[in-house]
Design a protein around this motif. Sequence first.
Motif, mmCIF file in Angstrom:
data_model
loop_
_atom_site.group_PDB
_atom_site.id
_atom_site.type_symbol
_atom_site.label_atom_id
_atom_site.label_comp_id
_atom_site.label_asym_id
_atom_site.label_seq_id
_atom_site.Cartn_x
_atom_site.Cartn_y
_atom_site.Cartn_z
ATOM 1 N N VAL A 63 0.855 -1.181 0.000
ATOM 2 C CA VAL A 63 0.000 0.000 0.000
ATOM 3 C C VAL A 63 0.898 1.242 0.000
ATOM 4 N N PRO A 64 0.797 2.095 -1.021
ATOM 5 C CA PRO A 64 1.659 3.272 -1.074
ATOM 6 C C PRO A 64 1.136 4.404 -0.190
ATOM 7 N N THR A 65 2.017 5.343 0.123
ATOM 8 C CA THR A 65 1.624 6.580 0.789
ATOM 9 C C THR A 65 1.629 7.669 -0.275
ATOM 10 N N ILE A 66 0.506 8.354 -0.429
ATOM 11 C CA ILE A 66 0.381 9.406 -1.439
ATOM 12 C C ILE A 66 0.038 10.709 -0.749
ATOM 13 N N VAL A 67 0.760 11.768 -1.107
ATOM 14 C CA VAL A 67 0.506 13.101 -0.565
ATOM 15 C C VAL A 67 0.339 14.072 -1.724
ATOM 16 N N GLU A 68 -0.786 14.772 -1.723
ATOM 17 C CA GLU A 68 -1.038 15.833 -2.687
ATOM 18 C C GLU A 68 -0.955 17.160 -1.931
ATOM 19 N N PRO A 69 0.010 18.011 -2.269
ATOM 20 C CA PRO A 69 0.205 19.247 -1.502
ATOM 21 C C PRO A 69 -1.012 20.168 -1.470
ATOM 22 N N THR A 70 -1.867 20.103 -2.481
ATOM 23 C CA THR A 70 -3.026 20.986 -2.502
ATOM 24 C C THR A 70 -4.303 20.291 -2.054
ATOM 25 N N ARG A 71 -4.181 19.128 -1.467
ATOM 26 C CA ARG A 71 -5.353 18.398 -0.942
ATOM 27 C C ARG A 71 -5.456 18.669 0.554
ATOM 28 N N ALA A 72 -6.538 19.277 0.955
ATOM 29 C CA ALA A 72 -6.697 19.686 2.349
ATOM 30 C C ALA A 72 -6.581 18.514 3.317
ATOM 31 N N LEU A 102 -6.131 23.930 -11.759
ATOM 32 C CA LEU A 102 -6.362 23.061 -12.898
ATOM 33 C C LEU A 102 -5.161 23.042 -13.833
ATOM 34 N N ASN A 103 -4.119 23.801 -13.517
ATOM 35 C CA ASN A 103 -2.924 23.888 -14.351
ATOM 36 C C ASN A 103 -1.872 22.897 -13.877
ATOM 37 N N GLY A 104 -2.015 21.654 -14.306
ATOM 38 C CA GLY A 104 -1.047 20.637 -13.907
ATOM 39 C C GLY A 104 -1.204 20.295 -12.445
ATOM 40 N N GLY A 105 -0.104 20.030 -11.795
ATOM 41 C CA GLY A 105 -0.133 19.680 -10.390
ATOM 42 C C GLY A 105 0.995 18.726 -10.093
ATOM 43 N N GLN A 106 1.006 18.237 -8.883
ATOM 44 C CA GLN A 106 2.029 17.293 -8.472
ATOM 45 C C GLN A 106 1.536 16.469 -7.299
ATOM 46 N N PHE A 107 2.171 15.338 -7.112
ATOM 47 C CA PHE A 107 1.912 14.540 -5.930
ATOM 48 C C PHE A 107 3.192 13.802 -5.574
ATOM 49 N N PHE A 108 3.264 13.377 -4.336
ATOM 50 C CA PHE A 108 4.406 12.635 -3.821
ATOM 51 C C PHE A 108 3.917 11.239 -3.456
ATOM 52 N N VAL A 109 4.699 10.243 -3.812
ATOM 53 C CA VAL A 109 4.317 8.873 -3.475
ATOM 54 C C VAL A 109 5.538 8.132 -2.948
ATOM 55 N N SER A 110 5.309 7.391 -1.895
ATOM 56 C CA SER A 110 6.348 6.551 -1.309
ATOM 57 C C SER A 110 5.820 5.134 -1.284
ATOM 58 N N THR A 111 6.610 4.203 -1.808
ATOM 59 C CA THR A 111 6.187 2.813 -1.844
ATOM 60 C C THR A 111 7.383 1.894 -1.674
ATOM 61 N N LYS A 112 7.130 0.718 -1.195
ATOM 62 C CA LYS A 112 8.168 -0.310 -1.154
ATOM 63 C C LYS A 112 8.173 -1.007 -2.512
ATOM 64 N N ARG A 113 9.340 -1.510 -2.905
ATOM 65 C CA ARG A 113 9.441 -2.192 -4.194
ATOM 66 C C ARG A 113 8.616 -3.472 -4.205
ATOM 67 N N GLY A 114 8.530 -4.129 -3.073
ATOM 68 C CA GLY A 114 7.708 -5.329 -2.976
ATOM 69 C C GLY A 114 8.026 -6.333 -4.062
#
Length: 142
Positions: A63-72, A102-114
């Motif tokens: 299960v990955p960890t996902i962070v969206e900087p603009t998601r409250a 609505l102009n692009g965006g970004q997110f951060f994800v951390s996951t194990k290779r598994g």
Amino acid sequence: MRLSTATGDILSIIAYDYFGDSLPRASSETDDAYRTRIQQSLVAAKNTREAIAQALQTITGEVPTIVEPTRAADCKGLATSTSPAVGGGYGYGVPGFCYGTLNGGQFFVSTKRGRAPSTAAIYAAINNVRAEGVTAWVKVEN
């Protein structure tokens, strides 16, 4: 529909028409198994947080960890109704609050290779479902 009756090289051509090089036939894959993979890819969820999480969980088994900087819910809003731009509140739909673009965006994800065959396969899985113009910052742990 020609997908339901295609076999052999024609099935491979159909996959190439829709997906380019991103969905090749696996070694010794039967027509029925390849057809099923093509059909699943045609209706697969894309461009959402849930799609990214599911793609990563499918390839890694983790299960990955996902962070969206603009998601409250991830980082809180960037303002409160009494003090815009001060921080700490949830800001969706409230004038003066900053809650994404609505102009692009970004997110951060951390996951194990598994069980993923490689880090490149993880990147490919993300790129297959993320929206064009959205940057994915990826951390893969062994």
